[in-house]
Write an enzyme that holds these catalytic residues in place. Structure first.
Site: not given
Length: 472
Positions: A65, A363, A107, A234
């Protein structure tokens, strides 16, 4: 056995961290905080599958965090367990730090084999998982932002987005709760190929460094390099595609059911078409089909790209690896024991925590797009085109010469969203490579790029914790 392997994977992350930590300035308390997983959420929820109720096991781990939101993919695999998800979350923290993406690592995983479920059943599982994350505040644009991973893609991210928005109506930045979405639902162009393209950009820049290529007996540049790619998903497919287009020779392609080798080269597009028609890459015309997919890793090549699952290169097969450069397209494909063997052999191992950061980088761009509520290039594209055309016209008037129509189109082109995404990704991968390499070159006791990458990550995360002032 699977449980033990994944536990070893988490331990190997800690082992690499500890190896690098002694080269940093931080005291043990800060190092322990950086290494620890901040929050581990284990979920078990019921879903009706056909005529029975199935209890689904799932996880979401927020490793750090030090910056928010947390960021990390969600994988669907029957091998998912807590140790694996914790290890992957830790790698995400370090990965984001290295490429200067302001996220903490996270994750997620659902312990299922997606091949065993219909799309309708997968949708029910995904939506229920999302609802569980919302219930405990483990998802949100400022809290924790999932993304695709092994076994998931745009479809699953759409289900997550829709479920989140139905539970949090009116949240103005709600589309930023997940990335890897279809473009029609707030996704960014270039996200699908981002990880494979990032692998290409990182290795391309490495191959342009004359000193490093001289040390391993290779000429600078990509053209003519012999490349083997493990995994035609991918990441592996796009890595192979971009190397092929840049002039490298794809001599080997490896999948779960077999491997192909052709020293004259393979066309990834043709192999993919063959797999679509036959259900497998094996028996591709003109290529040698190897008996076991592990054998493909040991064939002659300059660059080996393991882009499948973890621990595929271990102490048993590492001595037989012939590649001079290994680019980790997957997470944790090399065990610590194998790493030591390869380093002693002089192989340049470009670690996963830097090299496959293309996905999280793009992302990040998608998340920023969702927060800004405007498509990249929308405000500037037409202005740039008009300005370029005007400048070209002035030059043609002054010189009395005209350019060809093809050159005119190229010069006049204003940047589209995908152009800006590719440009940002290339800059990110190049800058990160040189940052990690500088640490390795300037420190006499650091002899491998993985340790240098960990040092880079630890220093950045440590500085963030230190600046937060949470250690009185």
């Amino acid at each position: 056995m699977a449980q033990e392997q994944h536990y070893d994977f988490f331990k190997s992350v800690e082992r690499s961290f500890d190896k690098a930590a002694k080269f940093t300035k931080w005291e043990n308390g800060i190092l322990e905080q950086i290494k620890a997983c901040n929050a581990v959420y284990q979920i078990k929820f019921p879903v009706r599958i056909g005529d029975r109720i199935e209890v689904i096991e799932a996880y979401r781990v927020q490793h750090s965090h030090h910056k928010l939101p947390c960021k990390g993919g969600i994988r669907f695999s029957d091998a998912v367990n807590q140790d694996e998800v914790m290890a992957l979350a830790a790698l995400m923290t370090y990965k984001c730090a290295i490429v200067n993406v302001p996220f903490g690592g996270a994750k997620g995983g659902i312990k299922i084999n997606p091949r065993n479920y219909s799309p309708f059943q997968l949708e029910n599982i995904t939506r229920r998982y999302t609802a569980e994350l919302v219930k405990k505040n483990f998802i949100g644009p400022g809290v924790d932002v999932p993304a695709p991973d092994y076994g998931t893609g745009e479809r699953e991210m759409s289900w997550i987005l829709d479920t989140y928005m139905s539970l949090r109506p009116g949240e103005i930045d709600g589309y930023g709760c997940v990335t890897g979405k279809p473009v029609s639902q707030g996704g960014v162009r270039g996200r699908k190929e981002a990880t494979g393209l990032g692998v290409f950009f990182g290795l391309q820049e490495l191959c342009n460094i004359k000193e490093d290529m001289k040390r391993i007996g290779l000429e600078p540049g990509i053209i003519g390099k012999k490349v083997i790619v493990q995994g035609m998903g991918n990441v592996g497919y796009h890595a192979a595609k971009y190397f092929h287009e840049a002039g490298a020779i794809i001599v080997g392609l490896i999948e779960w059911d077999g491997a192909l080798y052709n020293e004259k080269g393979l066309d990834p597009e043709a192999v993919l078409k063959h797999r679509a028609e036959t259900g497998s890459i094996i028996n591709f015309p003109g290529a040698k089909t190897l008996g076991a997919n592990g054998e493909g890793l040991e064939m002659d090549c300059d660059i080996l790209i393991p882009a499948a699952l973890e621990n595929v290169i271990h102490k048993e097969n590492a001595p037989r690896i012939k590649a001079k450069i290994i680019g980790e397209g997957a997470n944790g494909p090399i065990t610590p024991e194998a790493d030591e063997i390869l380093n002693k052999k002089g192989v340049i191992v470009v670690p996963d925590m830097f090299l496959n950061a293309g996905g999280v980088t793009v992302s990040y761009f998608e998340w920023l797009k969702n927060l800004s509520h405007v498509r990249y290039g929308r405000l500037g594209k037409r202005f740039d085109e008009n300005m370029n055309i005007h400048i070209l016209g002035v030059i043609e008037d002054l010189t009395g010469k005209s350019v060809s129509e093809r050159e005119r189109k190229f010069i006049a082109h204003g940047a589209d969203e995908v152009d800006l995404v590719y440009s940002g990704l290339e800059e990110t991968m190049h800058a990160a490579l040189h940052e990690v390499r500088t640490i390795m070159v300037n420190h006499p006791d650091i002899h491998d790029m993985r340790t240098a990458a960990y040092v880079c990550a630890i220093d950045k995360v440590g500085a963030a914790y230190d600046q937060l002032g949470i250690f009185p």
